[in-house]
Design a protein around this motif. Structure first.
Motif, short mmCIF file in Angstrom:
data_model
loop_
_atom_site.label_atom_id
_atom_site.label_comp_id
_atom_site.label_asym_id
_atom_site.label_seq_id
_atom_site.Cartn_x
_atom_site.Cartn_y
_atom_site.Cartn_z
N UNK A 128 0.84 -1.20 0.00
CA UNK A 128 0.00 0.00 0.00
C UNK A 128 0.87 1.25 0.00
N UNK A 129 1.90 1.24 0.84
CA UNK A 129 2.78 2.40 0.88
C UNK A 129 3.60 2.55 -0.39
N UNK A 130 3.83 1.47 -1.10
CA UNK A 130 4.47 1.61 -2.41
C UNK A 130 3.61 2.50 -3.32
N UNK A 131 2.30 2.30 -3.28
CA UNK A 131 1.40 3.10 -4.10
C UNK A 131 1.44 4.57 -3.68
N UNK A 132 1.54 4.80 -2.37
CA UNK A 132 1.52 6.18 -1.87
C UNK A 132 2.83 6.91 -2.11
N UNK A 133 3.93 6.17 -2.14
CA UNK A 133 5.25 6.81 -2.18
C UNK A 133 5.98 6.67 -3.51
N UNK A 134 5.35 6.19 -4.53
CA UNK A 134 6.04 6.01 -5.81
C UNK A 134 5.86 7.21 -6.74
N UNK A 135 5.12 8.22 -6.32
CA UNK A 135 4.70 9.29 -7.23
C UNK A 135 5.82 10.25 -7.62
N UNK A 136 6.74 10.51 -6.74
CA UNK A 136 7.84 11.42 -7.05
C UNK A 136 9.17 10.79 -6.65
N UNK A 137 10.25 11.32 -7.21
CA UNK A 137 11.57 10.80 -6.89
C UNK A 137 11.90 11.00 -5.42
N UNK A 138 11.49 12.13 -4.86
CA UNK A 138 11.77 12.41 -3.46
C UNK A 138 11.05 11.44 -2.53
N UNK A 139 9.79 11.17 -2.83
CA UNK A 139 9.04 10.22 -2.01
C UNK A 139 9.61 8.81 -2.14
N UNK A 140 10.00 8.45 -3.37
CA UNK A 140 10.58 7.11 -3.56
C UNK A 140 11.86 6.95 -2.76
N UNK A 141 12.69 7.97 -2.76
CA UNK A 141 13.95 7.89 -2.00
C UNK A 141 13.68 7.72 -0.51
N UNK A 142 12.72 8.49 0.00
CA UNK A 142 12.41 8.40 1.43
C UNK A 142 11.92 6.99 1.78
N UNK A 143 11.01 6.48 0.98
CA UNK A 143 10.44 5.16 1.26
C UNK A 143 11.49 4.07 1.16
#
Length: 539
Positions: A111-126
Protein backbone atom coordinates in the motif's frame (compact mmCIF):
# COMPACT_ATOMS: atom_id res chain seq x y z
CA UNK A 1 -5.95 -7.39 -4.30
CA UNK A 2 -9.57 -6.33 -4.11
CA UNK A 3 -10.99 -3.54 -2.00
CA UNK A 4 -14.39 -3.72 -0.38
CA UNK A 5 -16.56 -0.99 1.05
CA UNK A 6 -17.68 -0.45 4.63
CA UNK A 7 -20.19 -3.29 4.42
CA UNK A 8 -17.35 -5.68 3.68
CA UNK A 9 -15.80 -4.76 7.01
CA UNK A 10 -18.86 -6.03 8.86
CA UNK A 11 -18.94 -9.24 6.84
CA UNK A 12 -15.36 -10.34 7.38
CA UNK A 13 -11.95 -9.23 8.50
CA UNK A 14 -8.79 -9.62 6.51
CA UNK A 15 -7.91 -13.28 6.09
CA UNK A 16 -4.49 -14.86 5.81
CA UNK A 17 -4.87 -16.76 2.56
CA UNK A 18 -1.22 -17.68 2.35
CA UNK A 19 1.15 -19.14 4.90
CA UNK A 20 4.17 -17.05 5.81
CA UNK A 21 7.02 -19.27 6.92
CA UNK A 22 9.26 -16.40 8.03
CA UNK A 23 8.81 -13.14 9.89
CA UNK A 24 11.10 -11.53 7.32
CA UNK A 25 9.80 -10.82 3.83
CA UNK A 26 11.35 -9.76 0.54
CA UNK A 27 7.95 -8.59 -0.78
CA UNK A 28 8.45 -10.26 -4.13
CA UNK A 29 4.79 -10.78 -4.97
CA UNK A 30 1.83 -8.48 -4.27
CA UNK A 31 -0.78 -9.80 -1.82
CA UNK A 32 -4.05 -11.38 -2.90
CA UNK A 33 -7.45 -11.52 -1.26
CA UNK A 34 -9.97 -8.97 0.01
CA UNK A 35 -9.22 -5.90 2.09
CA UNK A 36 -11.86 -3.45 3.29
CA UNK A 37 -11.18 0.23 2.76
CA UNK A 38 -11.06 0.78 6.49
CA UNK A 39 -8.41 -1.89 6.99
CA UNK A 40 -6.56 -0.61 3.93
CA UNK A 41 -6.23 2.78 5.60
CA UNK A 42 -5.47 1.42 9.09
CA UNK A 43 -2.71 -0.92 7.93
CA UNK A 44 -1.03 1.75 5.80
CA UNK A 45 -1.24 4.26 8.64
CA UNK A 46 0.41 1.88 11.11
CA UNK A 47 3.24 1.11 8.72
CA UNK A 48 3.77 4.83 8.19
CA UNK A 49 4.17 5.13 11.97
CA UNK A 50 6.75 2.33 11.88
CA UNK A 51 8.81 4.02 9.15
CA UNK A 52 8.68 7.37 10.90
CA UNK A 53 9.87 5.68 14.10
CA UNK A 54 12.85 4.40 12.10
CA UNK A 55 13.51 7.88 10.70
CA UNK A 56 13.22 9.51 14.12
CA UNK A 57 15.73 7.09 15.61
CA UNK A 58 18.14 7.62 12.72
CA UNK A 59 18.18 11.34 13.51
CA UNK A 60 18.46 10.95 17.28
CA UNK A 61 22.20 10.32 17.44
CA UNK A 62 22.39 6.54 17.76
CA UNK A 63 24.73 4.68 15.44
CA UNK A 64 22.60 3.01 12.80
CA UNK A 65 22.49 -0.81 12.96
CA UNK A 66 24.33 -0.89 16.28
CA UNK A 67 23.10 -3.03 19.16
CA UNK A 68 21.85 0.06 20.95
CA UNK A 69 20.04 1.28 17.81
CA UNK A 70 18.26 -2.04 17.31
CA UNK A 71 17.31 -2.26 20.99
CA UNK A 72 15.87 1.27 20.97
CA UNK A 73 13.95 0.60 17.77
CA UNK A 74 12.35 -2.57 19.11
CA UNK A 75 11.52 -0.83 22.37
CA UNK A 76 9.62 1.73 20.28
CA UNK A 77 7.84 -1.07 18.39
CA UNK A 78 6.87 -2.80 21.63
CA UNK A 79 5.72 0.42 23.31
CA UNK A 80 3.37 1.22 20.42
CA UNK A 81 2.36 -2.44 19.91
CA UNK A 82 3.25 -2.38 16.23
CA UNK A 83 2.57 -5.48 14.15
CA UNK A 84 6.34 -6.01 13.71
CA UNK A 85 6.65 -7.61 17.15
CA UNK A 86 3.88 -10.15 16.60
CA UNK A 87 4.95 -10.91 13.03
CA UNK A 88 8.38 -12.05 14.20
CA UNK A 89 7.13 -14.42 16.90
CA UNK A 90 7.62 -18.15 16.65
CA UNK A 91 4.74 -19.65 14.64
CA UNK A 92 4.45 -22.58 17.06
CA UNK A 93 2.38 -20.37 19.34
CA UNK A 94 -0.52 -18.09 18.41
CA UNK A 95 -0.21 -19.18 14.80
CA UNK A 96 -3.33 -17.40 13.57
CA UNK A 97 -2.35 -14.08 15.14
CA UNK A 98 1.22 -14.38 13.87
CA UNK A 99 0.05 -15.15 10.34
CA UNK A 100 -2.35 -12.22 10.47
CA UNK A 101 0.45 -9.87 11.55
CA UNK A 102 2.68 -11.14 8.76
CA UNK A 103 -0.16 -10.65 6.33
CA UNK A 104 -0.48 -7.05 7.54
CA UNK A 105 3.25 -6.61 7.05
CA UNK A 106 2.89 -7.84 3.48
CA UNK A 107 -0.19 -5.79 2.56
CA UNK A 108 0.87 -2.55 4.24
CA UNK A 109 4.23 -2.56 2.44
CA UNK A 110 2.53 -2.67 -0.95
CA UNK A 111 0.00 0.00 0.00
CA UNK A 112 2.78 2.40 0.88
CA UNK A 113 4.47 1.61 -2.41
CA UNK A 114 1.40 3.10 -4.10
CA UNK A 115 1.52 6.18 -1.87
CA UNK A 116 5.25 6.81 -2.18
CA UNK A 117 6.04 6.01 -5.81
CA UNK A 118 4.70 9.29 -7.23
CA UNK A 119 7.84 11.42 -7.05
CA UNK A 120 11.57 10.80 -6.89
CA UNK A 121 11.77 12.41 -3.46
CA UNK A 122 9.04 10.22 -2.01
CA UNK A 123 10.58 7.11 -3.56
CA UNK A 124 13.95 7.89 -2.00
CA UNK A 125 12.41 8.40 1.43
CA UNK A 126 10.44 5.16 1.26
CA UNK A 127 13.32 3.07 -0.08
CA UNK A 128 15.73 4.44 2.53
CA UNK A 129 13.54 3.72 5.54
CA UNK A 130 12.13 0.43 4.31
CA UNK A 131 15.73 -0.70 3.80
CA UNK A 132 16.70 0.42 7.30
CA UNK A 133 13.66 -1.39 8.70
CA UNK A 134 14.52 -4.58 6.81
CA UNK A 135 18.13 -4.56 8.00
CA UNK A 136 17.08 -3.99 11.60
CA UNK A 137 14.68 -6.91 11.39
CA UNK A 138 17.32 -9.11 9.75
CA UNK A 139 19.87 -8.29 12.47
CA UNK A 140 17.25 -8.87 15.16
CA UNK A 141 16.38 -12.25 13.62
CA UNK A 142 20.07 -13.14 13.69
CA UNK A 143 20.31 -12.10 17.34
CA UNK A 144 17.38 -14.22 18.49
CA UNK A 145 18.49 -17.27 16.47
CA UNK A 146 15.81 -17.33 13.75
CA UNK A 147 16.23 -19.58 10.73
CA UNK A 148 18.03 -17.15 8.44
CA UNK A 149 19.21 -19.88 6.06
CA UNK A 150 15.62 -20.86 5.38
CA UNK A 151 14.76 -17.25 4.58
CA UNK A 152 17.72 -16.99 2.19
CA UNK A 153 16.79 -20.22 0.45
CA UNK A 154 13.14 -19.20 0.02
CA UNK A 155 14.20 -15.96 -1.65
CA UNK A 156 16.94 -17.51 -3.82
CA UNK A 157 19.72 -15.56 -2.15
CA UNK A 158 22.74 -17.72 -2.78
CA UNK A 159 26.23 -16.37 -2.11
CA UNK A 160 29.39 -18.18 -3.22
CA UNK A 161 31.90 -18.87 -0.47
CA UNK A 162 35.62 -18.86 -1.25
CA UNK A 163 37.67 -22.03 -1.08
CA UNK A 164 40.05 -22.82 1.74
CA UNK A 165 42.99 -22.38 -0.65
CA UNK A 166 41.87 -18.89 -1.71
CA UNK A 167 41.17 -17.98 1.88
CA UNK A 168 44.69 -18.99 2.86
CA UNK A 169 46.34 -17.17 -0.06
CA UNK A 170 44.48 -13.93 0.75
CA UNK A 171 44.73 -14.36 4.52
CA UNK A 172 46.80 -11.22 5.17
CA UNK A 173 44.57 -9.05 2.98
CA UNK A 174 41.40 -10.41 4.58
CA UNK A 175 42.71 -9.76 8.09
CA UNK A 176 43.85 -6.25 7.21
CA UNK A 177 40.64 -5.16 5.48
CA UNK A 178 37.84 -6.97 7.35
CA UNK A 179 36.58 -5.41 10.56
CA UNK A 180 36.10 -7.56 13.67
CA UNK A 181 38.06 -10.41 12.07
CA UNK A 182 41.16 -11.67 13.88
CA UNK A 183 43.49 -14.57 13.39
CA UNK A 184 41.59 -16.59 15.98
CA UNK A 185 38.11 -15.94 14.56
CA UNK A 186 39.11 -16.23 10.92
CA UNK A 187 39.73 -19.98 10.91
CA UNK A 188 36.11 -21.00 11.27
CA UNK A 189 34.64 -18.03 9.40
CA UNK A 190 33.09 -18.18 5.95
CA UNK A 191 33.92 -15.49 3.38
CA UNK A 192 31.69 -14.75 0.40
CA UNK A 193 33.03 -13.55 -2.94
CA UNK A 194 30.51 -11.22 -4.56
CA UNK A 195 30.58 -8.44 -7.19
CA UNK A 196 31.53 -5.27 -5.36
CA UNK A 197 28.35 -3.58 -6.57
CA UNK A 198 26.47 -5.92 -4.21
CA UNK A 199 28.48 -4.70 -1.23
CA UNK A 200 28.65 -0.95 -1.82
CA UNK A 201 27.88 -0.05 1.79
CA UNK A 202 30.80 -2.16 3.02
CA UNK A 203 33.04 -0.68 0.33
CA UNK A 204 32.04 2.84 1.35
CA UNK A 205 32.96 2.03 4.95
CA UNK A 206 36.23 0.37 3.83
CA UNK A 207 35.31 -2.85 5.62
CA UNK A 208 36.04 -5.42 2.91
CA UNK A 209 38.90 -6.60 0.72
CA UNK A 210 38.50 -5.72 -2.99
CA UNK A 211 40.18 -7.57 -5.82
CA UNK A 212 39.42 -7.49 -9.54
CA UNK A 213 35.91 -6.13 -9.08
CA UNK A 214 34.95 -8.57 -6.31
CA UNK A 215 34.40 -7.98 -2.62
CA UNK A 216 35.39 -10.60 -0.03
CA UNK A 217 32.68 -10.34 2.62
CA UNK A 218 32.90 -12.14 6.01
CA UNK A 219 29.78 -13.93 7.23
CA UNK A 220 29.41 -11.37 10.00
CA UNK A 221 28.44 -8.84 7.31
CA UNK A 222 25.93 -11.11 5.59
CA UNK A 223 23.14 -8.72 6.62
CA UNK A 224 24.69 -5.99 4.50
CA UNK A 225 24.70 -8.22 1.41
CA UNK A 226 21.08 -9.22 1.87
CA UNK A 227 20.05 -5.63 2.56
CA UNK A 228 21.80 -4.48 -0.61
CA UNK A 229 19.80 -7.01 -2.63
CA UNK A 230 16.62 -5.86 -0.89
CA UNK A 231 17.30 -2.22 -1.70
CA UNK A 232 18.10 -2.89 -5.35
CA UNK A 233 14.95 -4.93 -5.83
CA UNK A 234 12.77 -2.39 -4.04
CA UNK A 235 14.20 0.45 -6.11
CA UNK A 236 13.36 -1.41 -9.31
CA UNK A 237 9.87 -2.30 -8.07
CA UNK A 238 9.12 1.30 -7.10
CA UNK A 239 10.01 2.39 -10.62
CA UNK A 240 7.66 -0.23 -12.06
CA UNK A 241 4.87 0.79 -9.67
CA UNK A 242 5.23 4.44 -10.69
CA UNK A 243 4.79 3.56 -14.36
CA UNK A 244 1.68 1.51 -13.60
CA UNK A 245 0.17 4.10 -11.25
CA UNK A 246 -2.00 5.93 -13.86
CA UNK A 247 -4.06 2.76 -14.22
CA UNK A 248 -5.25 3.20 -10.61
CA UNK A 249 -6.17 6.87 -10.90
CA UNK A 250 -9.61 5.95 -12.19
CA UNK A 251 -10.45 4.37 -8.82
CA UNK A 252 -11.54 7.32 -6.70
CA UNK A 253 -11.52 5.21 -3.54
CA UNK A 254 -7.76 4.65 -3.78
CA UNK A 255 -7.03 8.18 -4.96
CA UNK A 256 -8.82 9.67 -1.96
CA UNK A 257 -7.08 7.34 0.51
CA UNK A 258 -3.59 7.78 -0.93
CA UNK A 259 -3.78 11.51 -1.65
CA UNK A 260 -1.20 13.36 0.48
CA UNK A 261 -0.71 10.20 2.53
CA UNK A 262 2.93 11.16 3.12
CA UNK A 263 1.75 14.33 4.88
CA UNK A 264 -0.36 12.55 7.47
CA UNK A 265 0.21 13.39 11.10
CA UNK A 266 1.02 10.25 13.09
CA UNK A 267 1.55 11.67 16.57
CA UNK A 268 -0.72 12.21 19.55
CA UNK A 269 -4.29 13.30 18.87
CA UNK A 270 -4.78 16.77 20.35
CA UNK A 271 -8.47 17.18 19.52
CA UNK A 272 -10.49 18.14 22.59
CA UNK A 273 -12.50 14.90 22.63
CA UNK A 274 -9.36 12.77 22.87
CA UNK A 275 -7.24 15.19 24.82
CA UNK A 276 -9.45 15.77 27.81
CA UNK A 277 -6.56 15.82 30.30
CA UNK A 278 -5.47 19.28 29.14
CA UNK A 279 -5.02 21.87 31.87
CA UNK A 280 -7.03 25.03 31.45
CA UNK A 281 -5.35 28.27 30.43
CA UNK A 282 -6.89 31.75 30.55
CA UNK A 283 -6.31 34.85 28.36
CA UNK A 284 -4.18 36.59 31.00
CA UNK A 285 -1.74 33.63 30.98
CA UNK A 286 -1.12 33.54 27.24
CA UNK A 287 1.66 36.15 26.91
CA UNK A 288 3.64 34.60 29.76
CA UNK A 289 3.19 31.10 28.39
CA UNK A 290 4.16 32.27 24.90
CA UNK A 291 7.55 33.47 26.14
CA UNK A 292 8.21 30.29 28.12
CA UNK A 293 6.54 27.37 26.35
CA UNK A 294 5.20 28.26 22.89
CA UNK A 295 7.01 26.94 19.80
CA UNK A 296 8.43 29.65 17.52
CA UNK A 297 5.55 29.31 15.03
CA UNK A 298 2.94 30.08 17.69
CA UNK A 299 5.07 32.64 19.47
CA UNK A 300 5.39 34.45 16.15
CA UNK A 301 1.60 34.53 15.76
CA UNK A 302 1.13 35.78 19.31
CA UNK A 303 3.74 38.53 18.83
CA UNK A 304 2.04 39.66 15.62
CA UNK A 305 -1.36 39.68 17.32
CA UNK A 306 -0.01 41.78 20.20
CA UNK A 307 1.59 44.24 17.79
CA UNK A 308 -1.09 44.62 15.09
CA UNK A 309 -4.15 43.32 16.98
CA UNK A 310 -5.09 41.31 13.91
CA UNK A 311 -4.26 38.04 12.16
CA UNK A 312 -5.21 36.87 8.70
CA UNK A 313 -7.62 33.96 8.30
CA UNK A 314 -5.07 31.11 8.22
CA UNK A 315 -3.22 32.58 11.15
CA UNK A 316 -6.43 32.84 13.18
CA UNK A 317 -7.34 29.23 12.43
CA UNK A 318 -3.92 27.78 13.27
CA UNK A 319 -3.39 29.86 16.41
CA UNK A 320 -6.99 29.45 17.56
CA UNK A 321 -6.86 25.66 17.31
CA UNK A 322 -3.49 25.61 19.07
CA UNK A 323 -4.89 27.63 21.99
CA UNK A 324 -7.98 25.43 22.07
CA UNK A 325 -5.86 22.28 22.42
CA UNK A 326 -3.64 24.03 24.97
CA UNK A 327 -6.66 24.51 27.24
CA UNK A 328 -8.38 27.77 26.27
CA UNK A 329 -12.16 27.26 26.41
CA UNK A 330 -14.67 28.88 24.04
CA UNK A 331 -15.75 31.65 26.38
CA UNK A 332 -12.17 32.68 27.08
CA UNK A 333 -11.28 32.40 23.38
CA UNK A 334 -14.02 34.86 22.43
CA UNK A 335 -12.81 37.24 25.14
CA UNK A 336 -9.17 36.86 24.04
CA UNK A 337 -9.79 37.57 20.34
CA UNK A 338 -12.27 40.35 21.09
CA UNK A 339 -9.80 42.12 23.41
CA UNK A 340 -7.32 42.41 20.53
CA UNK A 341 -9.61 43.03 17.58
CA UNK A 342 -11.64 45.74 19.32
CA UNK A 343 -8.56 47.96 19.11
CA UNK A 344 -9.18 48.08 15.34
CA UNK A 345 -13.00 47.78 15.09
CA UNK A 346 -16.23 48.02 17.03
CA UNK A 347 -18.09 45.18 18.77
CA UNK A 348 -20.70 44.73 16.03
CA UNK A 349 -18.05 44.33 13.35
CA UNK A 350 -16.20 41.74 15.40
CA UNK A 351 -19.35 39.75 16.13
CA UNK A 352 -20.42 39.77 12.48
CA UNK A 353 -17.04 38.89 10.96
CA UNK A 354 -15.13 36.83 13.49
CA UNK A 355 -17.26 35.35 16.29
CA UNK A 356 -18.77 32.71 14.03
CA UNK A 357 -15.35 31.45 12.96
CA UNK A 358 -14.19 31.11 16.56
CA UNK A 359 -17.30 29.14 17.55
CA UNK A 360 -16.93 27.06 14.37
CA UNK A 361 -13.41 25.98 15.39
CA UNK A 362 -14.81 24.79 18.72
CA UNK A 363 -17.50 22.71 16.98
CA UNK A 364 -20.40 24.97 17.97
CA UNK A 365 -21.37 26.10 14.46
CA UNK A 366 -21.73 24.61 11.00
CA UNK A 367 -21.25 20.86 10.91
CA UNK A 368 -20.14 20.94 14.57
CA UNK A 369 -16.85 19.15 13.98
CA UNK A 370 -14.22 18.92 16.71
CA UNK A 371 -11.28 20.24 14.67
CA UNK A 372 -7.77 19.14 15.58
CA UNK A 373 -4.88 21.61 15.78
CA UNK A 374 -2.33 21.68 12.99
CA UNK A 375 0.75 19.47 13.29
CA UNK A 376 4.26 20.39 12.20
CA UNK A 377 3.97 18.66 8.85
CA UNK A 378 0.80 20.52 7.88
CA UNK A 379 2.29 23.86 8.91
CA UNK A 380 5.56 23.19 7.09
CA UNK A 381 3.74 22.20 3.89
CA UNK A 382 1.18 25.02 4.05
CA UNK A 383 0.80 27.83 1.52
CA UNK A 384 2.44 31.06 2.66
CA UNK A 385 1.54 34.30 0.89
CA UNK A 386 3.29 37.68 1.30
CA UNK A 387 2.36 39.17 4.66
CA UNK A 388 1.38 35.84 6.21
CA UNK A 389 2.94 34.89 9.55
CA UNK A 390 1.40 31.46 10.12
CA UNK A 391 4.11 29.27 8.62
CA UNK A 392 7.08 27.46 10.14
CA UNK A 393 9.77 30.06 10.95
CA UNK A 394 12.50 27.53 10.27
CA UNK A 395 11.26 26.98 6.72
CA UNK A 396 9.40 30.12 5.69
CA UNK A 397 11.40 32.91 7.37
CA UNK A 398 14.33 34.67 5.78
CA UNK A 399 17.62 33.46 7.23
CA UNK A 400 18.58 36.88 8.57
CA UNK A 401 15.16 37.40 10.16
CA UNK A 402 15.23 33.93 11.71
CA UNK A 403 18.66 34.56 13.23
CA UNK A 404 17.50 37.92 14.56
CA UNK A 405 14.41 36.33 16.10
CA UNK A 406 16.48 33.60 17.81
CA UNK A 407 18.77 36.25 19.27
CA UNK A 408 15.69 38.04 20.64
CA UNK A 409 14.61 34.73 22.19
CA UNK A 410 17.98 34.68 24.05
CA UNK A 411 19.33 31.62 22.27
CA UNK A 412 23.12 31.35 22.47
CA UNK A 413 25.22 32.01 19.36
CA UNK A 414 26.51 28.43 19.37
CA UNK A 415 23.00 26.98 19.35
CA UNK A 416 21.89 29.48 16.71
CA UNK A 417 24.70 28.28 14.45
CA UNK A 418 23.61 24.68 15.01
CA UNK A 419 19.99 25.57 14.24
CA UNK A 420 20.95 27.45 11.07
CA UNK A 421 22.96 24.45 9.89
CA UNK A 422 19.93 22.21 10.43
CA UNK A 423 17.74 24.70 8.57
CA UNK A 424 20.16 24.75 5.62
CA UNK A 425 19.86 20.97 5.44
CA UNK A 426 16.05 21.22 5.70
CA UNK A 427 15.87 19.54 9.12
CA UNK A 428 13.10 21.91 10.16
CA UNK A 429 11.62 19.79 12.96
CA UNK A 430 15.06 18.89 14.29
CA UNK A 431 15.85 22.62 14.36
CA UNK A 432 12.70 23.17 16.42
CA UNK A 433 13.75 20.34 18.71
CA UNK A 434 17.16 21.97 19.15
CA UNK A 435 15.42 25.24 20.06
CA UNK A 436 13.32 23.41 22.68
CA UNK A 437 16.43 21.83 24.15
CA UNK A 438 18.27 25.15 24.25
CA UNK A 439 15.58 26.99 26.23
CA UNK A 440 15.00 24.10 28.65
CA UNK A 441 18.55 22.80 29.02
CA UNK A 442 17.68 19.12 28.59
CA UNK A 443 17.38 16.84 25.53
CA UNK A 444 14.02 15.57 24.32
CA UNK A 445 14.35 12.10 22.87
CA UNK A 446 10.88 12.00 21.32
CA UNK A 447 11.60 14.89 18.94
CA UNK A 448 9.10 17.59 18.02
CA UNK A 449 6.25 16.83 15.62
CA UNK A 450 3.41 19.04 16.88
CA UNK A 451 3.19 22.59 18.34
CA UNK A 452 1.01 21.33 21.18
CA UNK A 453 3.53 18.60 21.95
CA UNK A 454 6.18 21.34 22.22
CA UNK A 455 3.94 23.24 24.65
CA UNK A 456 2.92 20.15 26.61
CA UNK A 457 6.48 18.88 27.10
CA UNK A 458 7.61 22.35 28.11
CA UNK A 459 4.89 22.69 30.74
CA UNK A 460 5.62 19.24 32.13
CA UNK A 461 9.27 20.14 32.56
CA UNK A 462 8.75 23.65 33.93
CA UNK A 463 6.05 22.56 36.37
CA UNK A 464 8.13 19.73 37.77
CA UNK A 465 6.24 16.97 35.99
CA UNK A 466 7.65 14.15 33.91
CA UNK A 467 11.00 15.11 32.49
CA UNK A 468 11.58 14.36 28.79
CA UNK A 469 13.41 11.13 28.14
CA UNK A 470 17.15 11.56 27.97
CA UNK A 471 18.41 10.99 24.47
CA UNK A 472 21.69 11.65 22.77
CA UNK A 473 22.96 15.19 22.89
CA UNK A 474 22.16 17.11 19.74
CA UNK A 475 25.81 17.85 19.11
CA UNK A 476 26.30 14.13 18.51
CA UNK A 477 23.68 13.97 15.78
CA UNK A 478 25.11 13.41 12.33
CA UNK A 479 22.70 14.97 9.86
CA UNK A 480 22.17 14.23 6.20
CA UNK A 481 20.69 16.35 3.36
CA UNK A 482 17.08 15.54 4.27
CA UNK A 483 14.83 16.83 7.02
CA UNK A 484 12.77 15.23 9.71
CA UNK A 485 9.86 13.40 8.12
CA UNK A 486 11.50 14.24 4.80
CA UNK A 487 8.81 12.30 2.99
CA UNK A 488 6.78 15.47 3.41
CA UNK A 489 9.36 17.76 1.86
CA UNK A 490 8.69 19.58 -1.37
CA UNK A 491 10.83 21.46 -3.86
CA UNK A 492 7.95 23.75 -4.65
CA UNK A 493 7.10 26.86 -2.68
CA UNK A 494 3.49 25.81 -2.18
CA UNK A 495 1.29 22.74 -2.10
CA UNK A 496 -2.30 22.04 -2.95
CA UNK A 497 -4.99 22.04 -0.30
CA UNK A 498 -5.56 18.64 1.29
CA UNK A 499 -9.26 18.92 0.48
CA UNK A 500 -8.67 18.97 -3.27
CA UNK A 501 -7.58 15.96 -5.31
CA UNK A 502 -4.18 16.34 -6.89
CA UNK A 503 -4.13 17.09 -10.60
CA UNK A 504 -0.39 16.62 -10.90
CA UNK A 505 0.63 13.44 -12.70
CA UNK A 506 3.04 11.13 -11.00
CA UNK A 507 6.65 11.94 -11.76
CA UNK A 508 7.95 9.27 -14.06
CA UNK A 509 11.40 7.99 -13.14
CA UNK A 510 14.05 8.51 -15.73
CA UNK A 511 16.02 5.78 -17.38
CA UNK A 512 15.23 2.10 -17.64
CA UNK A 513 13.89 -0.30 -15.08
CA UNK A 514 17.35 -1.10 -13.72
CA UNK A 515 20.06 1.23 -12.45
CA UNK A 516 23.41 1.60 -14.13
CA UNK A 517 26.54 0.99 -12.11
CA UNK A 518 27.13 4.75 -11.88
CA UNK A 519 23.59 5.40 -10.61
CA UNK A 520 23.94 2.62 -8.04
CA UNK A 521 27.21 4.10 -6.82
CA UNK A 522 25.70 7.57 -6.51
CA UNK A 523 23.14 6.19 -4.03
CA UNK A 524 25.94 5.34 -1.60
CA UNK A 525 28.80 7.73 -2.40
CA UNK A 526 28.84 11.50 -2.26
CA UNK A 527 32.52 11.86 -3.05
CA UNK A 528 33.14 12.00 -6.80
CA UNK A 529 36.74 10.88 -6.38
CA UNK A 530 35.74 7.73 -4.47
CA UNK A 531 33.09 6.93 -7.06
CA UNK A 532 35.57 7.34 -9.92
CA UNK A 533 38.08 5.07 -8.18
CA UNK A 534 35.43 2.40 -7.68
CA UNK A 535 34.39 2.54 -11.32
CA UNK A 536 38.02 2.01 -12.30
CA UNK A 537 38.17 -0.93 -9.91
CA UNK A 538 35.05 -2.37 -11.53
CA UNK A 539 36.62 -2.06 -14.96
Amino acid sequence: MEFGGRRALRRKRIQAEASYSSGLQFYKEPPTGNVSLTEFDEMAFERLKVLRAVERLNLSGYIKNSEEWITKLYEEFAKNKFFIILAEKNTKSNTDEVQKARRQDHVSHFILRLAYCRTEELRRWFITHETDLFKARFLQATRIGSDIRNFLAINNLHYTSITAEEKQSERENLLASSMNVTGDTMEGMTFYKVPFIDALELVRQRKVFLKQGYAYVPETDLATLVTSSFRSKLSHDMTTTCRALPELDSDERLVNLLHDFDQRYTGKDYSSKKHGDTCRITPDMIDTLANKSFPPCMRQLNDTLRTTHHLKYNGRVIYGLFLKAAGLNLEDALFFWRSHFLKNMDVDTFDKRYSYGIRYNYGKEGKKTDFSPYGCIKIIMGNIAPGDVHGCPFKHSDVAILRQRLVAYKVSNQVIDEIMELVNKRHYQIACQRYWESIHGVPIDAGINHPNQFFEESQKFLNGGVQPSQGKKQSEVKTTPTFMYSSQSSTQSSTQSSTQPSTQPATQPSGGNTMTVSEEIDMYFDDDIEAAMLEQCME
